[in-house]
Motif scaffolding. Structure first.
Motif, mmCIF file in Angstrom:
data_model
loop_
_atom_site.group_PDB
_atom_site.id
_atom_site.type_symbol
_atom_site.label_atom_id
_atom_site.label_comp_id
_atom_site.label_asym_id
_atom_site.label_seq_id
_atom_site.Cartn_x
_atom_site.Cartn_y
_atom_site.Cartn_z
ATOM 1 N N SER A 2 21.011 -36.068 -13.991
ATOM 2 C CA SER A 2 19.973 -35.404 -13.173
ATOM 3 C C SER A 2 20.279 -34.226 -12.260
ATOM 4 N N ALA A 3 21.534 -33.626 -12.572
ATOM 5 C CA ALA A 3 21.904 -32.316 -12.157
ATOM 6 C C ALA A 3 21.705 -31.238 -13.354
ATOM 7 N N ARG A 4 20.537 -30.626 -12.864
ATOM 8 C CA ARG A 4 20.538 -29.390 -13.824
ATOM 9 C C ARG A 4 21.116 -28.261 -13.676
ATOM 10 N N CYS A 5 22.062 -28.149 -14.821
ATOM 11 C CA CYS A 5 22.921 -26.810 -14.602
ATOM 12 C C CYS A 5 23.312 -26.709 -15.995
ATOM 13 N N PHE A 6 24.094 -25.355 -16.169
ATOM 14 C CA PHE A 6 24.893 -25.192 -17.290
ATOM 15 C C PHE A 6 25.875 -24.175 -16.886
ATOM 16 N N LEU A 16 24.618 -38.803 -8.944
ATOM 17 C CA LEU A 16 24.093 -38.465 -9.995
ATOM 18 C C LEU A 16 23.274 -39.733 -10.658
ATOM 19 N N GLU A 17 21.940 -39.768 -10.875
ATOM 20 C CA GLU A 17 21.268 -40.543 -11.925
ATOM 21 C C GLU A 17 21.749 -39.946 -13.330
ATOM 22 N N SER A 18 22.131 -40.968 -14.072
ATOM 23 C CA SER A 18 22.403 -40.669 -15.435
ATOM 24 C C SER A 18 21.732 -41.791 -16.347
ATOM 25 N N SER A 19 21.639 -41.244 -17.740
ATOM 26 C CA SER A 19 20.722 -42.189 -18.573
ATOM 27 C C SER A 19 21.688 -43.374 -18.936
ATOM 28 N N ALA A 20 21.085 -44.393 -19.395
ATOM 29 C CA ALA A 20 22.005 -45.634 -19.901
ATOM 30 C C ALA A 20 22.466 -45.200 -21.278
ATOM 31 N N LYS A 21 22.107 -44.191 -21.863
ATOM 32 C CA LYS A 21 22.938 -43.895 -23.106
ATOM 33 C C LYS A 21 24.129 -43.068 -22.838
ATOM 34 N N ARG A 22 24.064 -42.445 -21.859
ATOM 35 C CA ARG A 22 25.427 -41.480 -21.372
ATOM 36 C C ARG A 22 26.523 -42.402 -20.724
ATOM 37 N N GLN A 23 26.055 -43.456 -20.012
ATOM 38 C CA GLN A 23 26.774 -44.511 -19.744
ATOM 39 C C GLN A 23 27.330 -45.348 -20.766
ATOM 40 N N SER A 24 26.802 -45.755 -21.628
ATOM 41 C CA SER A 24 27.185 -46.573 -22.784
ATOM 42 C C SER A 24 28.076 -45.874 -23.705
ATOM 43 N N LYS A 25 27.949 -44.373 -23.806
ATOM 44 C CA LYS A 25 29.070 -43.745 -24.592
ATOM 45 C C LYS A 25 30.379 -43.623 -23.628
ATOM 46 N N ARG A 26 30.395 -43.584 -22.419
ATOM 47 C CA ARG A 26 31.521 -43.368 -21.650
ATOM 48 C C ARG A 26 32.163 -44.869 -21.584
ATOM 49 N N ARG A 60 34.456 -30.799 -21.204
ATOM 50 C CA ARG A 60 32.912 -31.189 -20.725
ATOM 51 C C ARG A 60 33.373 -32.583 -20.253
ATOM 52 N N GLU A 61 33.612 -33.420 -20.473
ATOM 53 C CA GLU A 61 33.767 -34.525 -19.742
ATOM 54 C C GLU A 61 34.497 -34.446 -18.381
ATOM 55 N N GLN A 62 35.491 -33.463 -18.247
ATOM 56 C CA GLN A 62 36.049 -33.414 -16.910
ATOM 57 C C GLN A 62 35.322 -32.852 -15.958
ATOM 58 N N PHE A 63 34.361 -31.657 -16.708
ATOM 59 C CA PHE A 63 33.450 -30.858 -15.865
ATOM 60 C C PHE A 63 32.407 -31.755 -15.330
ATOM 61 N N TRP A 64 31.860 -32.625 -16.119
ATOM 62 C CA TRP A 64 30.714 -33.656 -15.355
ATOM 63 C C TRP A 64 31.465 -34.656 -14.522
ATOM 64 N N GLY A 65 32.763 -34.977 -14.845
ATOM 65 C CA GLY A 65 33.428 -35.872 -14.031
ATOM 66 C C GLY A 65 33.503 -35.265 -12.542
ATOM 67 N N LEU A 66 33.661 -33.944 -12.750
ATOM 68 C CA LEU A 66 34.187 -33.271 -11.292
ATOM 69 C C LEU A 66 32.799 -33.004 -10.446
ATOM 70 N N VAL A 67 31.772 -32.768 -11.254
ATOM 71 C CA VAL A 67 30.401 -32.618 -10.767
ATOM 72 C C VAL A 67 29.795 -33.951 -9.878
ATOM 73 N N GLU A 68 30.080 -34.966 -10.761
ATOM 74 C CA GLU A 68 29.940 -36.435 -10.219
ATOM 75 C C GLU A 68 30.856 -36.601 -8.888
ATOM 76 N N GLN A 69 31.967 -36.310 -9.149
ATOM 77 C CA GLN A 69 32.793 -36.733 -7.835
ATOM 78 C C GLN A 69 32.685 -35.566 -6.584
ATOM 79 N N VAL A 70 32.335 -34.428 -6.621
ATOM 80 C CA VAL A 70 31.891 -33.499 -5.503
ATOM 81 C C VAL A 70 30.439 -34.043 -5.042
#
Length: 401
Positions: free
Chosen positions: A97-101, A387-397, A369-379
């Motif tokens: 749900s965090a729209r960034c690049f 952060l809301e995330s899709s079930a697909k993303r949670q399944s992959k992790r 990439r994984e560490q980046f999104w992990g840092l975003v979630e942590q901060v």
């Protein structure tokens, strides 16, 4: 095992046989193409006029000199600087749900000669504000998200922008070559149905503005901008030979050949690449004549930065080097690019060492990439935001087994 390679052995053997047959056909076409090239140089002016008047369904190089021209490698200056940039990015993740690049630009600044020096660094930047992640129309408020192909174009703009910044901070006492990886032509904007305001934002106000500044900086110093394309797939020059064998004085593919896709006279050299041609024509270290790109986006937008190019024969391949018009018109700058690129490739085992070093600074791995999104979630969690995330993303992790 996910892939059973034993079931592919027979198919791979068939592949090898097919490639062998194609290679035999390619060599025969190449012999014929070289004969056409030799005969067409005697009528250079006529061929040039034919190119300029042609209407083709493929890209044809603009002729500025004889196609068979061969230029020996000039010597490098005693002291010079090579600047190179390369980039990578983390795209918008629609499962977050965090729209960034993120764009990470790597830079290599290598000084040769007396007081030699090397500076290597990266410059990561996160884009998340509303006006950073979209391109908005100034007229009707239409908003185009920056992602996928457009993010690649945005990255190219930032790679050029950081080179301008680095050049502006250098003393004007040494020759400088500012080197980009890939084409100076923003091909991702070609043939796409992007609105004009997108092209203006990224190309006219972005990439070309950077080249404007580079040209301005060159007035007070010996400075050349170039881009390097390894293992090029271009056919611009081969397509000139297609025009040479075309029986129609005025070439108009749609009118003259219509729906003919087989049996056309020009197909005798069809399927060859420019690197095939110059691999035979040039000796190691030599460069070809300089050609101009007649791409529609170049002819419409680039102006003084019209993309010119030449091919250079290296020990391991034939590479394409692109330069803006203001560099191509200065023979000393063309020689500087030729000499330094050749030297860089010899130092870098076939590829410019400055670009290799810039790439190493820029690369973003899957783990990054994984560490980046992990840092975003942590901060965000620290700020009591989750952060809301899709079930697909949670399944992959998650680890299932």
């Amino acid at each position: 095992m996910a892939l059973d390679l034993t079931k592919l052995v027979g198919q791979i053997v068939d592949l090898a046989a097919s490639l062998k047959m194609r290679e035999t056909e390619r060599e025969a076409k190449l012999d014929f193409a070289l004969n056409i090239l030799k005969s067409s140089t005697a009528e250079f002016d006529r061929l040039k006029q034919k190119v300029e008047a042609s209407k083709t369904s493929w890209l044809v190089a603009g002729l500025k000199g004889r196609i068979d021209l061969r230029e020996a490698a000039p010597s490098c200056p005693d002291d010079f600087i090579i600047l190179a940039s390369d980039g990578s990015h983390i795209d918008v993740d629609r499962h977050q749900s965090a729209r960034c690049f993120l764009i990470n630009i790597g830079v290599a600044q290598l000084k040769y000669g007396k007081n030699s020096d090397a500076q290597l660094f990266s410059s990561p930047a996160l884009y998340f504000r509303d006006d950073e992640v979209v391109i908005a129309s100034p007229d009707d408020g239409q908003r185009i998200p920056i992602k996928e192909q457009l993010l690649g174009v945005k990255r190219s703009v930032e790679e050029c922008r950081i080179l301008v910044k680095q050049v502006s901070e250098l003393k004007p006492d040494l020759p400088v070559v500012a080197l980009l990886d890939g084409s100076l032509i923003l091909w991702s904007l070609v043939g796409q149905a992007y609105p004009n305001f997108v092209v203006r934002e990224l190309l006219v106000e972005g990439f070309l503005k950077c080249l404007d500044k580079m040209k301005e900086l060159s007035r007070g110093r010996q400075l050349a901008t170039a881009s390097y394309i390894s293992f090029p797939q271009s056919t611009d020059v081969v397509n000139v030979l297609r025009l040479a064998v075309c029986p129609h004085e005025t070439v108009d593919c749609d009118r003259n050949c219509g729906d003919r896709f087989e049996g056309r006279e020009c197909d005798v050299v069809g399927g060859l690449l420019d690197r095939d041609l110059f691999g035979r024509l040039l000796a190691s270290g030599e460069r070809s004549a300089t050609f101009s790109s007649r791409s529609s986006v170049v002819m419409k937008h680039y102006g003084d930065h019209e993309v010119n190019f030449f091919y250079i024969r290296l020990d391991g391949e034939v590479a394409r080097v692109e330069i803006p018009l203001w560099v191509a018109e200065d023979e000393n700058l063309v020689d500087l690019v030729h000499a330094t690129v050749l030297d860089q490739c010899r130092l870098g085992l076939g590829y410019p060492v400055a670009l290799s070093e810039a790439h190493e600074q820029a690369v973003v791995t899957g783990a990054d990439r994984e560490q980046f999104w992990g840092l975003v979630e942590q901060v965000l969690a620290d700020y009591k935001m989750f952060l809301e995330s899709s079930a697909k993303r949670q399944s992959k992790r998650a680890r299932w087994i």
